[in-house]
Design a protein around this motif. Structure first.
Motif, mmCIF file in Angstrom:
data_model
loop_
_atom_site.group_PDB
_atom_site.id
_atom_site.type_symbol
_atom_site.label_atom_id
_atom_site.label_comp_id
_atom_site.label_asym_id
_atom_site.label_seq_id
_atom_site.Cartn_x
_atom_site.Cartn_y
_atom_site.Cartn_z
ATOM 1 N N TYR A 32 0.821 -1.210 0.000
ATOM 2 C CA TYR A 32 0.000 0.000 0.000
ATOM 3 C C TYR A 32 0.856 1.262 0.000
ATOM 4 O O TYR A 32 0.490 2.270 -0.600
ATOM 5 C CB TYR A 32 -0.926 0.019 1.210
ATOM 6 C CG TYR A 32 -2.006 -1.009 1.140
ATOM 7 C CD1 TYR A 32 -1.893 -2.225 1.806
ATOM 8 C CD2 TYR A 32 -3.154 -0.792 0.389
ATOM 9 C CE1 TYR A 32 -2.881 -3.183 1.723
ATOM 10 C CE2 TYR A 32 -4.152 -1.732 0.300
ATOM 11 C CZ TYR A 32 -4.007 -2.935 0.977
ATOM 12 O OH TYR A 32 -4.992 -3.878 0.894
ATOM 13 N N ALA A 33 1.960 1.213 0.694
ATOM 14 C CA ALA A 33 2.827 2.383 0.792
ATOM 15 C C ALA A 33 4.179 1.954 1.323
ATOM 16 O O ALA A 33 4.304 0.932 2.017
ATOM 17 C CB ALA A 33 2.217 3.435 1.720
ATOM 18 N N MET A 34 5.189 2.728 1.001
ATOM 19 C CA MET A 34 6.516 2.515 1.573
ATOM 20 C C MET A 34 7.126 3.867 1.878
ATOM 21 O O MET A 34 6.752 4.885 1.281
ATOM 22 C CB MET A 34 7.416 1.719 0.629
ATOM 23 C CG MET A 34 6.956 0.296 0.418
ATOM 24 S SD MET A 34 8.089 -0.707 -0.570
ATOM 25 C CE MET A 34 9.349 -1.098 0.642
ATOM 26 N N GLY A 35 8.057 3.860 2.809
ATOM 27 C CA GLY A 35 8.651 5.139 3.183
ATOM 28 C C GLY A 35 10.032 4.973 3.775
ATOM 29 O O GLY A 35 10.508 3.850 3.998
ATOM 30 N N TRP A 36 10.656 6.107 3.994
ATOM 31 C CA TRP A 36 11.984 6.160 4.622
ATOM 32 C C TRP A 36 11.894 7.035 5.870
ATOM 33 O O TRP A 36 11.292 8.117 5.852
ATOM 34 C CB TRP A 36 13.009 6.759 3.661
ATOM 35 C CG TRP A 36 13.305 5.876 2.488
ATOM 36 C CD1 TRP A 36 12.721 5.903 1.258
ATOM 37 C CD2 TRP A 36 14.265 4.814 2.455
ATOM 38 N NE1 TRP A 36 13.253 4.929 0.459
ATOM 39 C CE2 TRP A 36 14.212 4.244 1.171
ATOM 40 C CE3 TRP A 36 15.172 4.299 3.378
ATOM 41 C CZ2 TRP A 36 15.023 3.180 0.780
ATOM 42 C CZ3 TRP A 36 15.983 3.240 2.986
ATOM 43 C CH2 TRP A 36 15.899 2.693 1.708
ATOM 44 N N TYR A 37 12.501 6.515 6.920
ATOM 45 C CA TYR A 37 12.617 7.232 8.179
ATOM 46 C C TYR A 37 14.095 7.310 8.526
ATOM 47 O O TYR A 37 14.901 6.526 8.005
ATOM 48 C CB TYR A 37 11.857 6.506 9.287
ATOM 49 C CG TYR A 37 10.356 6.535 9.131
ATOM 50 C CD1 TYR A 37 9.724 5.777 8.144
ATOM 51 C CD2 TYR A 37 9.560 7.315 9.961
ATOM 52 C CE1 TYR A 37 8.342 5.807 7.993
ATOM 53 C CE2 TYR A 37 8.181 7.346 9.819
ATOM 54 C CZ TYR A 37 7.585 6.597 8.834
ATOM 55 O OH TYR A 37 6.223 6.624 8.694
ATOM 56 N N ARG A 38 14.454 8.217 9.423
ATOM 57 C CA ARG A 38 15.844 8.279 9.870
ATOM 58 C C ARG A 38 15.909 8.582 11.355
ATOM 59 O O ARG A 38 14.998 9.195 11.918
ATOM 60 C CB ARG A 38 16.644 9.310 9.069
ATOM 61 C CG ARG A 38 16.233 10.752 9.280
ATOM 62 C CD ARG A 38 16.992 11.644 8.305
ATOM 63 N NE ARG A 38 16.656 13.061 8.475
ATOM 64 C CZ ARG A 38 17.081 14.020 7.661
ATOM 65 N NH1 ARG A 38 17.872 13.723 6.623
ATOM 66 N NH2 ARG A 38 16.733 15.277 7.888
ATOM 67 N N GLN A 39 17.007 8.125 11.929
ATOM 68 C CA GLN A 39 17.204 8.314 13.360
ATOM 69 C C GLN A 39 18.670 8.593 13.623
ATOM 70 O O GLN A 39 19.528 7.753 13.327
ATOM 71 C CB GLN A 39 16.741 7.080 14.144
ATOM 72 C CG GLN A 39 16.766 7.254 15.640
ATOM 73 C CD GLN A 39 16.085 6.106 16.357
ATOM 74 O OE1 GLN A 39 15.913 5.012 15.813
ATOM 75 N NE2 GLN A 39 15.663 6.343 17.589
ATOM 76 N N ALA A 40 18.942 9.762 14.162
ATOM 77 C CA ALA A 40 20.294 10.123 14.580
ATOM 78 C C ALA A 40 20.441 9.791 16.061
ATOM 79 O O ALA A 40 19.439 9.675 16.782
ATOM 80 C CB ALA A 40 20.537 11.609 14.327
ATOM 81 N N PRO A 41 21.661 9.631 16.551
ATOM 82 C CA PRO A 41 21.870 9.291 17.971
ATOM 83 C C PRO A 41 21.186 10.294 18.887
ATOM 84 O O PRO A 41 21.316 11.508 18.705
ATOM 85 C CB PRO A 41 23.388 9.333 18.113
ATOM 86 C CG PRO A 41 23.902 9.015 16.755
ATOM 87 C CD PRO A 41 22.932 9.651 15.807
#
Length: 121
Positions: A32-41
């Motif tokens: 249905y959907a895809m995405g990108w997430y990010r996480q810095a320290p």
């Protein structure tokens, strides 16, 4: 039942480019959907970009005009083209997919293991 695997991360100088890829595999009925997430320290995991099967896109304000998300759901794949990278883009980037399976029947959110992106001179 569903696995997401990211690739394409690495070390790049400020102003450079990287292209991330994420492939979903397993008992997939429909994406249905895809995405990108990010996480810095020391920070929370935040949305970077998101795309639906209909092609609707959403971007974080901090990446608008620099990042481009695209998808080929016939190949169960989503891409993130990252241009004009800045040191503040440094983070672990995670792929996420809202995916339906037949066995068992249902839909859920699935996550990849993440790929490190470091922007530094």
């Amino acid at each position: 039942q569903v696995q997401l695997v990211e690739s394409g991360g690495g070390l790049v100088q400020p102003g450079g480019s990287l292209r991330l890829s994420c492939v979903a595999s397993g008992r997939i009925f429909r994406i249905y959907a895809m995405g990108w997430y990010r996480q810095a320290p020391g920070t929370e995991r935040d949305l970077v970009a998101h795309i639906t099967d209909g092609g609707m896109k959403k971007y974080a304000d901090s990446v608008k005009g620099r990042f481009t998300i695209s998808r080929d759901f016939t190949k169960n794949t989503v891409y993130l083209q990252m241009d004009s990278l800045k040191p503040e883009d440094t983070a672990v980037y995670y792929c996420e997919g809202h995916i339906a399976t037949l066995i068992p029947s249902g839909q859920d959110d699935y996550w990849g293991q993440g790929t490190q992106v470091t922007v530094s001179s």
